[in-house]
Design an enzyme around this catalytic site. Structure first.
Site, short mmCIF file in Angstrom:
data_model
loop_
_atom_site.label_atom_id
_atom_site.label_comp_id
_atom_site.label_asym_id
_atom_site.label_seq_id
_atom_site.Cartn_x
_atom_site.Cartn_y
_atom_site.Cartn_z
N PHE A 125 0.85 -1.19 0.00
CA PHE A 125 0.00 0.00 0.00
C PHE A 125 0.89 1.24 0.00
CE2 PHE A 125 -2.30 3.60 1.50
CZ PHE A 125 -3.56 3.46 0.98
N ASP A 151 9.20 3.34 1.57
CA ASP A 151 8.03 4.13 1.96
C ASP A 151 7.82 3.97 3.47
OD1 ASP A 151 5.58 5.26 2.42
OD2 ASP A 151 4.54 4.19 0.81
N LYS A 176 1.93 10.96 7.98
CA LYS A 176 1.29 10.48 9.23
C LYS A 176 1.91 11.11 10.48
CE LYS A 176 -0.46 6.04 7.52
NZ LYS A 176 -1.83 5.78 7.94
N THR A 232 1.49 24.35 -5.73
CA THR A 232 1.26 25.63 -5.07
C THR A 232 1.76 25.60 -3.63
OG1 THR A 232 -0.64 26.13 -6.45
CG2 THR A 232 -0.47 27.34 -4.39
#
Lengths: 492, 492
Positions: free
Chosen positions: B210, B319, B350, B374
């Site tokens: 994931f 990750d 997180k 941005t």
């Protein structure tokens, strides 16, 4: 007007120092906007240069223009670390709604009742705060585009597009299934990235469009090579966006023909995508192309686009990330289009402070966990948005933005008629305004010249100067801009 | 201990009410953690049900578990709107580092010196705040994985992955170009989504991985169909992630063989991707698969993966969105692996409060505007991260997390040996712990049973109970969990 006092328990710090802090904060929030720009150094100045050199050790800073003293920036004036005070007509790439350190934002931030929303970022899709539904109703739903009553928050503009597209893909496949549940083969293959679970669907976008920089959003983006080069992309269809000739009243027939040509191209691309086995599930379009060069099209063009989408059973997505939040004198630019039906998906971010999208009921996921991630936005941004919307209502900022925008456009028109060899295609709507230069070099020269005279503007497209004011801009600010613009034009 | 007083200027509101507000805030921050859970209603209770019904009018709420009273949640205890007080071992999908309403977070929030960072969200890549470089140095760089000194903030986990991948793609193509600039053909074609500008490159990921839910990140995600179904995806290669047998010491040879098999598969997939004209530019892997079912692999496996990447000139992306920020007793899980070289890319979000990624110098863009949007993150989250890191250091939370984690694992092991037909594969590292059930039904039953007894845990994979504690969890909290776990097991 707010005074924040920090009283520390005995032993944890000198109260007097804390009080000085508190008072320095108070004086910041109470500061009046400067009456005029003031430029003391080259921009970037020596302090910006030094800070940039430091930051460049840890990341690429090629696009950093100057470092900002956000404590001292007020209203429509941004103050850099070298003490230069600039009228800000670029506003953080069009993302500051009310100006810097607005007292009502400060009030929301220092209201103890809001503290826990800033301190505890929830997994919104599983454990929302008690007040979340109410806050959404009072903020996002209270300014929803006419006819839309579903809304999803997201963290940024690109994520908003990505997840809005998912709504369109799910709706498309649901209709294809005709009410049947997904097959086991679909469920198995989707985990392996292959059809039929991950179907060959596409999204149609437009030349010069900008929708963001994650893979799905980037596949709809066609502005500069720096945005795209080296990144693999699905090969989705791209149609021409109208390029209108100005002044519009002199080119009615030509512009109509141009828009008809583009609409025909959209129909062609949709048909050929279907034939090639990668049908279009969604047409994504900015109601005005911003990054691409401030390209407008007529209400009739967008009505025509919606017709094509409806005829083909395709979702119609309007990306209002840069154009929403009252920027045009209506809350959403597409309200100027008088569409027969609401668009299926409307994305937002920037001046809305939170990302997200509105959608029609048929775009709503029918299962849980389809549009989801850990944060799915940030309720503390909704708290700040509440303050922004209150000010927009209390101070009639939509009406004021319309008026100031007309005044700005008149200013650009007048300058253009005085300098027809330098300026062309002056155009605008509310706080969004633009004018073209003969080439990128002269445009950049003007941007730099204005900055050195205390007016901070942006650029877009190949040779366009882009103005992106706050909703609190007034005629007096436009006069400052006009004064500096004419001085620069005389000088060019 | 902080007292926030709001003194309004005359006429703008009754001071006494504001003082009550201020004191209610004070009493929240000063509240002690409950000593024990307390459950008064079914969960979700009637108030949660009513709020959910309201929220469901405007968005799908199928995954909402209960509504939270974040004002009253303290430390490791979450309080729902029905007044149920739960020991929180799921912590907003592993995203709360110190617990609820931590006094040091409150202090950072109410410090007037930080206010302008919350009030004025900048376009970080163009107009960073004066203190941004210093703040990054004192926060993200101060806890950078060994050997990594480049860092980029991002808004969320998925955006972090998407942009980290771009670093890998650019590095791959730069090397292929051998120092030459991009060709005009590349520049032209990239705007149209086609090669050679948008090259046919791929990223290798793993079964059950994931990495997020935007298009690029989702192509690396292979957990549940709800995450993937109906969404078009690049068909990138997927290799097996090791499935280890427990207890590890009893299955040394089997597990080694399993990891060897998986590494061989990685090499095969890389070779066949190259042959098929879609070479792998990056291998993306979680140092422990979280959503997929808390699957660990040995340091040797990850060393082997890095070897394969280096041999093939492929970026190695770890990750650490769910596993970083001290969760394992080291700041990053991959520090347990003793890799020969730093990984090329390490993503986070997180518990770090901000998204972003670290990278090696060869992953750094050589042109401006390549990794950009941005906001590119939010400096106010870096302000809060500073408070978190200060507490981690001041209170030695890495060491404490290691100790509490060992105690938790022992608890799970003991329960497992007492109930070998119910529990299996107890495993964990620091605040991350898990145990498997015979099937999803019995796992879900346990999750619900624990919740009804005041302990809030998570689920992952097909039949795994997942514990994700804060870094402030103590042995006393584990004892509460153990007590409720055994009661539930006796009952099952």
């Amino acid at each position: 007007m707010i005074i924040v006092l920090r009283l520390l328990s005995p032993g944890s710090g000198p109260v007097s120092r804390q009080l000085r802090h508190a008072w320095s904060c108070y004086s910041t929030t109470a500061l009046a906007e400067p009456s005029t720009p003031s430029v003391k150094t080259a921009i970037p100045g020596p302090k910006s240069d030094a800070l940039r050199k430091d930051l460049d050790i840890i990341q690429n800073t090629d696009l950093v223009q100057f470092f900002v003293d956000y404590d001292r920036s007020v209203g429509n004036y941004i103050v850099d670390v070298d003490g230069n005070v600039l009228l800000d007509l670029f506003t953080q790439i069009a993302s500051i709604p009310l100006g810097y350190n607005h007292p009502r934002i400060m009030k929301a931030l220092t209201d103890p009742a809001n503290l826990s929303q800033f301190a505890n970022r929830p997994a919104l899709g599983m454990f929302p705060p008690a007040e979340f539904g109410k806050n959404l109703s009072e903020t996002l739903l209270s300014v929803a585009p006419p006819g839309l009553n579903q809304v999803q928050t997201m963290a940024c503009g690109a994520c908003s597009i990505e997840n809005a597209l998912k709504g369109a893909f799910m709706a498309y496949r649901r209709r294809e299934r005709g009410g049947s549940p997904p097959t086991q083969q679909e469920i198995d293959t989707c985990l392996k990235n292959t059809p039929p679970g991950c179907p060959k669907l596409s999204v149609l976008s437009f030349n010069n469009a900008f929708h963001g920089r994650t893979m799905g959003a980037l596949a709809l983006t066609h502005t500069k090579w720096a945005h795209k080069l080296d990144f693999p992309s699905p090969d989705w269809p791209i149609a021409s966006f109208p390029y209108l000739k100005y002044p519009l009243e002199e080119f009615v027939e030509e512009n109509k023909a141009e828009e008809t040509r583009c609409l025909a191209e959209v129909e062609d691309k949709i048909a050929s995508a279907k034939r090639s086995g990668q049908p279009v599930a969604c047409v994504a379009v900015e109601p005005m192309q911003c990054e691409g060069g401030d390209h407008y099209a007529s209400p009739q063009f967008f009505q025509g686009l919606q017709d094509i989408c409806q005829k083909n059973g395709i979702a119609f997505l309007l990306d209002e990330v840069q154009t929403g939040a009252g920027a045009t004198g209506k809350f959403w630019l597409h309200e100027h289009f008088h569409l027969r039906d609401p668009p299926n998906l409307v994305t937002f971010a920037k001046k809305m402070l939170t990302g997200g999208f509105y959608y029609t009921p048929d775009m709503r996921p029918t299962e849980g966990g389809r549009i989801f991630n850990t944060w799915i936005g940030d309720p503390s941004k909704v708290v700040l948005l509440k303050a922004v919307l209150d000010v927009i209502r209390d101070e009639s900022l939509l009406e004021k933005t319309k008026d100031t925008g007309n005044y700005m456009l008149k200013t650009l028109m007048e300058a253009q008629s005085q300098y027809p060899n330098v300026l062309s295609r002056a155009r605008g709507l509310g706080s969004l305004a633009a004018v073209d230069f003969p080439d990128g070099t002269s445009r950049d020269k003007m941007v730099n010249k204005l900055r050195s005279q205390g007016v901070h503007v942006g650029a877009c497209g190949t040779s366009t100067m882009r103005l992106r004011a706050t909703l609190t801009l007034e005629r007096k600010h436009v006069d400052v801009f006009a004064d500096r613009l004419h001085a620069a034009l005389r000088d060019m």
